[in-house]
Scaffold this motif. Structure first.
Motif, PDB file in Angstrom:
ATOM      1  N   LEU A  36       0.808  -1.220   0.000  1.00 34.25           N
ATOM      2  CA  LEU A  36       0.000   0.000   0.000  1.00 34.25           C
ATOM      3  C   LEU A  36       0.843   1.273   0.000  1.00 34.25           C
ATOM      4  N   GLU A  37       2.168   1.092  -0.082  1.00 36.17           N
ATOM      5  CA  GLU A  37       3.117   2.208  -0.109  1.00 36.17           C
ATOM      6  C   GLU A  37       2.935   3.137   1.092  1.00 36.17           C
ATOM      7  N   MET A  38       2.822   2.523   2.263  1.00 28.94           N
ATOM      8  CA  MET A  38       2.699   3.292   3.508  1.00 28.94           C
ATOM      9  C   MET A  38       4.087   3.695   3.981  1.00 28.94           C
ATOM     10  N   ASP A  39       4.286   4.986   4.220  1.00 29.78           N
ATOM     11  CA  ASP A  39       5.558   5.412   4.791  1.00 29.78           C
ATOM     12  C   ASP A  39       5.480   5.262   6.313  1.00 29.78           C
ATOM     13  N   SER A  40       6.523   5.664   7.004  1.00 29.76           N
ATOM     14  CA  SER A  40       6.565   5.451   8.454  1.00 29.76           C
ATOM     15  C   SER A  40       5.471   6.241   9.182  1.00 29.76           C
ATOM     16  N   LEU A  41       5.140   7.424   8.692  1.00 30.66           N
ATOM     17  CA  LEU A  41       4.064   8.193   9.324  1.00 30.66           C
ATOM     18  C   LEU A  41       2.709   7.556   9.091  1.00 30.66           C
ATOM     19  N   ASP A  42       2.494   7.003   7.902  1.00 25.81           N
ATOM     20  CA  ASP A  42       1.251   6.279   7.624  1.00 25.81           C
ATOM     21  C   ASP A  42       1.121   5.079   8.559  1.00 25.81           C
ATOM     22  N   PHE A  43       2.224   4.336   8.715  1.00 27.36           N
ATOM     23  CA  PHE A  43       2.191   3.149   9.572  1.00 27.36           C
ATOM     24  C   PHE A  43       1.921   3.542  11.016  1.00 27.36           C
ATOM     25  N   LEU A  44       2.546   4.626  11.469  1.00 28.39           N
ATOM     26  CA  LEU A  44       2.306   5.109  12.820  1.00 28.39           C
ATOM     27  C   LEU A  44       0.841   5.519  12.985  1.00 28.39           C
ATOM     28  N   GLY A  45       0.289   6.156  11.968  1.00 24.17           N
ATOM     29  CA  GLY A  45      -1.126   6.521  11.998  1.00 24.17           C
ATOM     30  C   GLY A  45      -2.022   5.302  12.101  1.00 24.17           C
ATOM     31  N   PHE A  46      -1.665   4.243  11.373  1.00 25.03           N
ATOM     32  CA  PHE A  46      -2.407   2.976  11.449  1.00 25.03           C
ATOM     33  C   PHE A  46      -2.361   2.419  12.864  1.00 25.03           C
ATOM     34  N   ILE A  47      -1.174   2.404  13.461  1.00 27.05           N
ATOM     35  CA  ILE A  47      -1.008   1.872  14.817  1.00 27.05           C
ATOM     36  C   ILE A  47      -1.844   2.681  15.805  1.00 27.05           C
ATOM     37  N   GLU A  48      -1.786   3.997  15.695  1.00 21.97           N
ATOM     38  CA  GLU A  48      -2.552   4.855  16.598  1.00 21.97           C
ATOM     39  C   GLU A  48      -4.061   4.647  16.419  1.00 21.97           C
ATOM     40  N   THR A  49      -4.497   4.562  15.183  1.00 22.71           N
ATOM     41  CA  THR A  49      -5.916   4.351  14.903  1.00 22.71           C
ATOM     42  C   THR A  49      -6.375   3.010  15.445  1.00 22.71           C
ATOM     43  N   LEU A  50      -5.577   1.979  15.213  1.00 22.45           N
ATOM     44  CA  LEU A  50      -5.905   0.644  15.697  1.00 22.45           C
ATOM     45  C   LEU A  50      -6.013   0.638  17.224  1.00 22.45           C
ATOM     46  N   SER A  51      -5.093   1.297  17.885  1.00 25.58           N
ATOM     47  CA  SER A  51      -5.096   1.366  19.342  1.00 25.58           C
ATOM     48  C   SER A  51      -6.337   2.107  19.855  1.00 25.58           C
ATOM     49  N   LYS A  52      -6.657   3.237  19.231  1.00 25.09           N
ATOM     50  CA  LYS A  52      -7.828   4.014  19.652  1.00 25.09           C
ATOM     51  C   LYS A  52      -9.128   3.247  19.417  1.00 25.09           C
ATOM     52  N   ARG A  53      -9.218   2.568  18.302  1.00 20.54           N
ATOM     53  CA  ARG A  53     -10.454   1.839  17.968  1.00 20.54           C
ATOM     54  C   ARG A  53     -10.689   0.655  18.887  1.00 20.54           C
ATOM     55  N   THR A  54      -9.618   0.032  19.342  1.00 13.86           N
ATOM     56  CA  THR A  54      -9.758  -1.196  20.128  1.00 13.86           C
ATOM     57  C   THR A  54      -9.538  -0.990  21.624  1.00 13.86           C
ATOM     58  N   GLY A  55      -8.878   0.101  21.995  1.00 11.75           N
ATOM     59  CA  GLY A  55      -8.534   0.311  23.392  1.00 11.75           C
ATOM     60  C   GLY A  55      -7.348  -0.532  23.827  1.00 11.75           C
ATOM     61  N   ILE A  56      -6.673  -1.153  22.886  1.00 13.56           N
ATOM     62  CA  ILE A  56      -5.517  -1.999  23.186  1.00 13.56           C
ATOM     63  C   ILE A  56      -4.257  -1.147  23.112  1.00 13.56           C
ATOM     64  N   ARG A  57      -3.450  -1.227  24.148  1.00 11.20           N
ATOM     65  CA  ARG A  57      -2.167  -0.515  24.143  1.00 11.20           C
ATOM     66  C   ARG A  57      -1.223  -1.263  23.197  1.00 11.20           C
ATOM     67  N   ILE A  58      -0.634  -0.526  22.266  1.00 10.76           N
ATOM     68  CA  ILE A  58       0.300  -1.107  21.310  1.00 10.76           C
ATOM     69  C   ILE A  58       1.648  -0.435  21.518  1.00 10.76           C
ATOM     70  N   ASP A  59       2.609  -1.202  22.011  1.00 16.15           N
ATOM     71  CA  ASP A  59       3.951  -0.695  22.270  1.00 16.15           C
ATOM     72  C   ASP A  59       4.829  -0.851  21.037  1.00 16.15           C
ATOM     73  N   ASP A  60       5.966  -0.162  21.039  1.00 13.93           N
ATOM     74  CA  ASP A  60       6.897  -0.234  19.907  1.00 13.93           C
ATOM     75  C   ASP A  60       7.304  -1.667  19.590  1.00 13.93           C
ATOM     76  N   GLU A  61       7.498  -2.476  20.637  1.00 10.87           N
ATOM     77  CA  GLU A  61       7.928  -3.858  20.400  1.00 10.87           C
ATOM     78  C   GLU A  61       6.821  -4.719  19.794  1.00 10.87           C
ATOM     79  N   ASP A  62       5.586  -4.223  19.792  1.00 11.87           N
ATOM     80  CA  ASP A  62       4.462  -4.950  19.186  1.00 11.87           C
ATOM     81  C   ASP A  62       4.351  -4.729  17.679  1.00 11.87           C
ATOM     82  N   THR A  63       4.929  -3.645  17.183  1.00  6.31           N
ATOM     83  CA  THR A  63       4.706  -3.282  15.780  1.00  6.31           C
ATOM     84  C   THR A  63       5.164  -4.323  14.763  1.00  6.31           C
TER      85      THR A  63
END
Length: 81
Positions: A36-63
């Protein structure tokens, strides 16, 4: 949360960052970031969105577990039990 719900949340979270994301060519074990040609900011946005939508804490080591549709789905399922 069941598998279908988890996968839908993953796809919806990606779509919020990459609105024109086309999942038809992405298999469950294909790294979607490159496809999907996601750069690092896109991927970070995905992680943040996923965390907010689910309430699951996602740490750097989880990525590294969040690079394919199937591994992201499994991550959500494992953290909602």
């Amino acid at each position: 949360m069941n598998r279908t719900e988890a996968q839908d949340i993953v796809k919806e979270s990606i779509t919020r960052v990459v609105p024109d994301a086309d999942f038809t060519g992405i298999g469950p074990d294909v790294p979607f970031r490159d496809t999907l040609e996601m750069d690092s900011l896109d991927f970070l946005g995905f992680i943040e969105t996923l965390s907010k939508r689910t309430g699951i804490r996602i740490d750097d080591e989880d990525t590294p577990q969040l690079t394919t549709l199937s591994s992201s789905t499994e991550f959500l399922l494992a953290h909602t039990k």
